[in-house]
Design a protein around this motif. Structure first.
Motif, PDB file in Angstrom:
ATOM      1  N   THR A  48      86.240  33.975 121.516  1.00  0.00           N
ATOM      2  CA  THR A  48      86.445  33.816 122.957  1.00  0.00           C
ATOM      3  C   THR A  48      87.790  34.399 123.357  1.00  0.00           C
ATOM      4  N   VAL A  49      87.814  35.151 124.441  1.00  0.00           N
ATOM      5  CA  VAL A  49      89.066  35.698 124.964  1.00  0.00           C
ATOM      6  C   VAL A  49      89.803  34.570 125.665  1.00  0.00           C
ATOM      7  N   VAL A  63      91.974  36.795 121.071  1.00  0.00           N
ATOM      8  CA  VAL A  63      90.626  36.310 120.780  1.00  0.00           C
ATOM      9  C   VAL A  63      90.725  35.157 119.790  1.00  0.00           C
ATOM     10  N   ARG A  64      90.059  34.041 120.130  1.00  0.00           N
ATOM     11  CA  ARG A  64      90.103  32.844 119.301  1.00  0.00           C
ATOM     12  C   ARG A  64      88.719  32.538 118.754  1.00  0.00           C
ATOM     13  N   GLU A  73      93.425  32.905 115.740  1.00  0.00           N
ATOM     14  CA  GLU A  73      93.609  33.761 116.910  1.00  0.00           C
ATOM     15  C   GLU A  73      94.146  35.110 116.470  1.00  0.00           C
ATOM     16  N   ARG A  74      93.610  36.167 117.085  1.00  0.00           N
ATOM     17  CA  ARG A  74      94.120  37.502 116.825  1.00  0.00           C
ATOM     18  C   ARG A  74      94.370  38.193 118.151  1.00  0.00           C
ATOM     19  N   VAL A  75      95.430  38.970 118.186  1.00  0.00           N
ATOM     20  CA  VAL A  75      95.769  39.732 119.384  1.00  0.00           C
ATOM     21  C   VAL A  75      95.377  41.185 119.129  1.00  0.00           C
ATOM     22  N   PHE A  76      94.570  41.746 120.021  1.00  0.00           N
ATOM     23  CA  PHE A  76      94.106  43.125 119.867  1.00  0.00           C
ATOM     24  C   PHE A  76      94.693  43.995 120.965  1.00  0.00           C
ATOM     25  N   LEU A  77      95.273  45.106 120.561  1.00  0.00           N
ATOM     26  CA  LEU A  77      95.739  46.122 121.494  1.00  0.00           C
ATOM     27  C   LEU A  77      94.509  46.960 121.858  1.00  0.00           C
ATOM     28  N   LEU A  78      94.041  46.865 123.099  1.00  0.00           N
ATOM     29  CA  LEU A  78      92.756  47.445 123.480  1.00  0.00           C
ATOM     30  C   LEU A  78      92.659  48.947 123.244  1.00  0.00           C
ATOM     31  N   HIS A  79      93.727  49.671 123.484  1.00  0.00           N
ATOM     32  CA  HIS A  79      93.687  51.129 123.391  1.00  0.00           C
ATOM     33  C   HIS A  79      94.132  51.643 122.025  1.00  0.00           C
ATOM     34  N   ARG A 103      92.953  25.284 122.469  1.00  0.00           N
ATOM     35  CA  ARG A 103      93.543  25.058 121.145  1.00  0.00           C
ATOM     36  C   ARG A 103      93.503  23.583 120.761  1.00  0.00           C
ATOM     37  N   ASP A 104      93.595  22.710 121.750  1.00  0.00           N
ATOM     38  CA  ASP A 104      93.633  21.271 121.481  1.00  0.00           C
ATOM     39  C   ASP A 104      92.246  20.670 121.362  1.00  0.00           C
ATOM     40  N   ARG A 105      91.216  21.440 121.652  1.00  0.00           N
ATOM     41  CA  ARG A 105      89.855  20.900 121.668  1.00  0.00           C
ATOM     42  C   ARG A 105      89.101  21.268 120.399  1.00  0.00           C
ATOM     43  N   VAL A 106      88.119  20.411 120.055  1.00  0.00           N
ATOM     44  CA  VAL A 106      87.373  20.592 118.819  1.00  0.00           C
ATOM     45  C   VAL A 106      85.882  20.523 119.128  1.00  0.00           C
ATOM     46  N   GLY A 107      85.082  21.302 118.425  1.00  0.00           N
ATOM     47  CA  GLY A 107      83.626  21.213 118.513  1.00  0.00           C
ATOM     48  C   GLY A 107      83.066  21.641 119.847  1.00  0.00           C
TER      49      GLY A 107
END
Length: 121
Positions: A48-49, A63-64, A73-79, A103-107
């Motif tokens: 999820t963005v 994106v998580r 979580e990973r950060v992607f440089l779009l270009h 980030r604080d939520r589960v399931g």
């Protein structure tokens, strides 16, 4: 002012034109080029963005996803040339620009409502 125009003109050569419209809350699959030894392969990363930053050549998305019970979580440089492809799988309805509260939520609490305003590409 001339320097800014020169930088912008150089940057436009490297901008990707085939990117889909991405919004915060969308579920995306990003194909990332990975070098292993002498071989190169494309590894999918689906999640999820939760954030979008900057614009132009510096545009990034965070994106998580949950992997083995741990949030990653990973950060992607779009270009970036490392990003082979981006596909929007599901449009999510978000009422804020950053979804850091996920980030604080589960399931099941991490689910977002689906948005049906535009068909997927």
């Amino acid at each position: 002012m001339k320097a800014e125009e020169l930088i912008r003109s150089i940057e436009t050569e490297y901008l990707k034109s085939d990117l889909p419209t991405i919004h915060v809350g969308d579920t995306v699959r990003v194909g990332v080029r990975i070098q292993e030894g002498g071989k190169e392969r494309v590894q999918p990363y689906e999640g999820t963005v939760i954030a979008m930053r900057n614009g132009g050549i510096n545009e990034t998305i965070t994106v998580r996803r949950i992997f083995q019970g741990v949030g990653v979580e990973r950060v992607f440089l779009l270009h970036s040339p490392r990003v082979a492809s981006i596909k929007v799988l599901r449009r999510g309805k978000a009422r804020r620009a950053k979804l850091y509260y996920l980030r604080d939520r589960v399931g099941k609490a991490t689910r977002l409502k689906q948005r049906f305003d535009r068909p997927l590409d």
